[in-house]
Design an enzyme around this catalytic site. Sequence first.
Site, PDB file in Angstrom:
ATOM      1  N   ALA A 117       0.860  -1.187   0.000  1.00  0.00           N
ATOM      2  CA  ALA A 117       0.000   0.000   0.000  1.00  0.00           C
ATOM      3  C   ALA A 117       0.893   1.233   0.000  1.00  0.00           C
ATOM      4  O   ALA A 117       2.106   1.144   0.182  1.00  0.00           O
ATOM      5  CB  ALA A 117      -0.912   0.009   1.221  1.00  0.00           C
ATOM      6  N   LYS A 118       0.296   2.377  -0.219  1.00  0.00           N
ATOM      7  CA  LYS A 118       1.012   3.655  -0.119  1.00  0.00           C
ATOM      8  C   LYS A 118      -0.009   4.753   0.031  1.00  0.00           C
ATOM      9  O   LYS A 118      -1.157   4.637  -0.420  1.00  0.00           O
ATOM     10  CB  LYS A 118       1.861   3.915  -1.364  1.00  0.00           C
TER      11      LYS A 118
END
Length: 425
Positions: A117-118
């Site tokens: 994720a980011k």
Amino acid sequence: MTVMVPSRTPALITPGQQALESALHQLGQAAEHLGLDDGLRTMLATPRRSLTVSVPVRREDGRMDVVQGFRVQHNVSRGPAKGGIRFHPGTDIHEVTALAMWMTWKCALVGIPYGGAKGGVAVDPTLLTTRELERLTRRYVNEILPLIGPEKDIPAPDVGTDEQTMAWIMDTYSVNAGYSVPGVVTGKPMTLGGSLGRAGATSRGVQIAALAALGRSPEGVTVAVQGFGKVGALAAQYLADSGCKVVAVSDVKGAVHNPGGLDVADLRAYSAENGSVTGYRGADAMAHEDLFELDVDILVPAALEGVLTADNAPRIRARLIVEGANGPTTPEADEILAANGTTVVPDILANAGGVIVSYLEWVQNMQAYSWSSAEVDMKLRDLMEGAYAEVKSMAAERSISLREAAHVIGVGRVAEAHQMRGLYP
């Protein structure tokens, strides 16, 4: 099937779009080596969830600004999503998607049970007061609240954020939950459940990867570091402590060079006091671009993505490049560097130290238990050295680059998880 993003005039491509194209190109190469079918390739190229939010910020003078925030969960087949949050004016949905994808392969490569994720907010944190930053952080967290949690998605610091940012995130989430939830973020202050060894973990991983790839004594090995920030500065320090000679570093404001070697500890203190390495008396000033062209043994790009390009790659003389930043090398530059015999230790391996110790911090939080710094360092070293050995073996076995080998391993493990879990419904 080759996964591509829509074509556009090169002059109009943003850094974020370039990063995404690079990530998709690397996925396509790995998919070819693995023989993945079109459906699985498309699934691996497509984020599981992408969220864009508006974040209003009340300024000290009463004005209200509205900035954009993002959170992308690329893949959760191997575990909860994991990835940093960056505050940077150039952040966009393309960049965040690319970074989330790289995080997926990174976690799989080093064998920790996370997906990628980011997150990010398109803002320059240096233009905000501490109170404005706190309000911005808490409002952004409130907007992405449905996505995050210790068993769903665990943020961490990245460009423009730090342990104070993580403390605000943890508190905001905990207030909404009604009890303290330290495991919702990693990279926290020690007093809130942070882990020993987390602050310099990415830099330590860069050092471990560099020395493993060097394959000889580090004594006298020359190093140039592009990006003297929280990753690059400590990476330079750890390499110098190992016996390497750091001869040049740069930050956003300038670059300095001393062929006889820099006093890295003194330079770090100078930079902390003055906000930049520029003006440092123990070295000569030099142009940013000239740092890339120095005749050194190791070049460490440790700033932002897309800095090694088809334009400057032909002039790079370093024998070994160790990617402290995410996506610093474009596919075109990769081809040129490979043709010139330059070894590149890819980002998903070289800078994996941060997510490894983030995982160790999360495990400690979930168990309400803590390890010593020696135990954390030992676990970090074991995972980094084990991953490097696997990548090196795969590269030799298939006669491919370290980057291709790292992606074959990472993508292959995620693809296997997809296939074992099946498709619901």
